[in-house]
Design a protein around this motif. Structure first.
Motif, PDB file in Angstrom:
ATOM      1  N   UNK A   1       0.796  -1.225   0.000  1.00 20.24           N
ATOM      2  CA  UNK A   1       0.000   0.000   0.000  1.00 20.24           C
ATOM      3  C   UNK A   1       0.833   1.282   0.000  1.00 20.24           C
ATOM      4  N   UNK A   2       2.119   1.186   0.334  1.00 24.32           N
ATOM      5  CA  UNK A   2       2.972   2.372   0.410  1.00 24.32           C
ATOM      6  C   UNK A   2       3.948   2.492  -0.756  1.00 24.32           C
ATOM      7  N   UNK A   3       3.594   1.913  -1.867  1.00 28.63           N
ATOM      8  CA  UNK A   3       4.441   2.057  -3.050  1.00 28.63           C
ATOM      9  C   UNK A   3       4.112   3.393  -3.714  1.00 28.63           C
ATOM     10  N   UNK A   4       5.140   4.072  -4.171  1.00 29.45           N
ATOM     11  CA  UNK A   4       4.973   5.308  -4.934  1.00 29.45           C
ATOM     12  C   UNK A   4       4.708   4.926  -6.380  1.00 29.45           C
ATOM     13  N   UNK A   5       3.599   5.363  -6.923  1.00 34.26           N
ATOM     14  CA  UNK A   5       3.252   5.035  -8.302  1.00 34.26           C
ATOM     15  C   UNK A   5       3.321   6.302  -9.135  1.00 34.26           C
ATOM     16  N   UNK A   6       4.096   6.233 -10.199  1.00 32.89           N
ATOM     17  CA  UNK A   6       4.216   7.350 -11.130  1.00 32.89           C
ATOM     18  C   UNK A   6       3.769   6.857 -12.493  1.00 32.89           C
ATOM     19  N   UNK A   7       2.768   7.520 -13.055  1.00 32.79           N
ATOM     20  CA  UNK A   7       2.297   7.190 -14.396  1.00 32.79           C
ATOM     21  C   UNK A   7       2.999   8.071 -15.414  1.00 32.79           C
ATOM     22  N   UNK A   8       3.464   7.441 -16.483  1.00 30.94           N
ATOM     23  CA  UNK A   8       4.053   8.149 -17.613  1.00 30.94           C
ATOM     24  C   UNK A   8       3.112   7.911 -18.782  1.00 30.94           C
ATOM     25  N   UNK A   9       2.545   8.976 -19.324  1.00 31.02           N
ATOM     26  CA  UNK A   9       1.502   8.795 -20.311  1.00 31.02           C
ATOM     27  C   UNK A   9       1.424   9.957 -21.292  1.00 31.02           C
ATOM     28  N   UNK A  10       0.795   9.690 -22.397  1.00 29.71           N
ATOM     29  CA  UNK A  10       0.584  10.712 -23.407  1.00 29.71           C
ATOM     30  C   UNK A  10      -0.638  11.562 -23.118  1.00 29.71           C
ATOM     31  N   UNK A  11      -1.486  11.132 -22.178  1.00 30.77           N
ATOM     32  CA  UNK A  11      -2.675  11.938 -21.869  1.00 30.77           C
ATOM     33  C   UNK A  11      -2.315  12.969 -20.798  1.00 30.77           C
ATOM     34  N   UNK A  12      -3.098  14.007 -20.741  1.00 31.24           N
ATOM     35  CA  UNK A  12      -2.856  15.036 -19.731  1.00 31.24           C
ATOM     36  C   UNK A  12      -3.478  14.592 -18.406  1.00 31.24           C
ATOM     37  N   UNK A  13      -3.002  15.168 -17.343  1.00 31.35           N
ATOM     38  CA  UNK A  13      -3.493  14.813 -16.009  1.00 31.35           C
ATOM     39  C   UNK A  13      -5.001  15.039 -15.895  1.00 31.35           C
ATOM     40  N   UNK A  14      -5.501  16.097 -16.507  1.00 25.89           N
ATOM     41  CA  UNK A  14      -6.937  16.403 -16.423  1.00 25.89           C
ATOM     42  C   UNK A  14      -7.792  15.448 -17.242  1.00 25.89           C
ATOM     43  N   UNK A  15      -7.179  14.724 -18.210  1.00 24.50           N
ATOM     44  CA  UNK A  15      -7.929  13.797 -19.053  1.00 24.50           C
ATOM     45  C   UNK A  15      -7.977  12.378 -18.496  1.00 24.50           C
ATOM     46  N   UNK A  16      -7.300  12.136 -17.387  1.00 25.45           N
ATOM     47  CA  UNK A  16      -7.246  10.782 -16.848  1.00 25.45           C
ATOM     48  C   UNK A  16      -8.539  10.421 -16.126  1.00 25.45           C
TER      49      UNK A  16
END
Length: 107
Positions: free
Chosen positions: A58-73
């Motif tokens: 539960x304490x893993x840091x998750x970083x998403x790398x994506x072509x979509x913008x943060x507001x479109x997720x």
């Protein structure tokens, strides 16, 4: 290459299949999970992977790398309380900023 440049002392393990990432999480865990996602099927796979990894740690840091913008997720992505979000195209400073602001402490 960018990740090695930004975090030269980090142990970096990579995989192409979600099941391999889950196996890494179960075997020894990880402090940061970076997952690359695209819209459509790949986006849902990334969200499902993050959800499964958080069940294991539960304490893993998750970083998403994506072509979509943060507001479109999608809302379910935000509800995972991820640590960071990097939009493509990115520069090494994007990684540096996310690592400087991780949600959970890294051992």
């Amino acid at each position: 290459d960018t990740l090695r440049e930004v975090a030269p002392k980090a142990e970096i393990r990579s995989c192409r299949e979600p099941r391999d990432a889950i196996a890494i999480a179960r075997e020894g865990g990880c402090d940061v999970l970076m997952t690359e996602m695209e819209f459509g099927r790949r986006l849902s796979e990334g969200v499902d992977l993050a959800r499964e990894i958080k069940k294991i740690n539960p304490h893993v840091n998750i970083i998403f790398v994506t072509g979509c913008s943060e507001r479109d997720c999608p809302k379910d992505l935000i509800q995972l309380r991820i640590s960071g979000f990097i939009s493509k195209p990115y520069e090494s400073s994007s990684f540096e900023e996310e690592f400087a602001n991780l949600r959970y402490e890294v051992s």
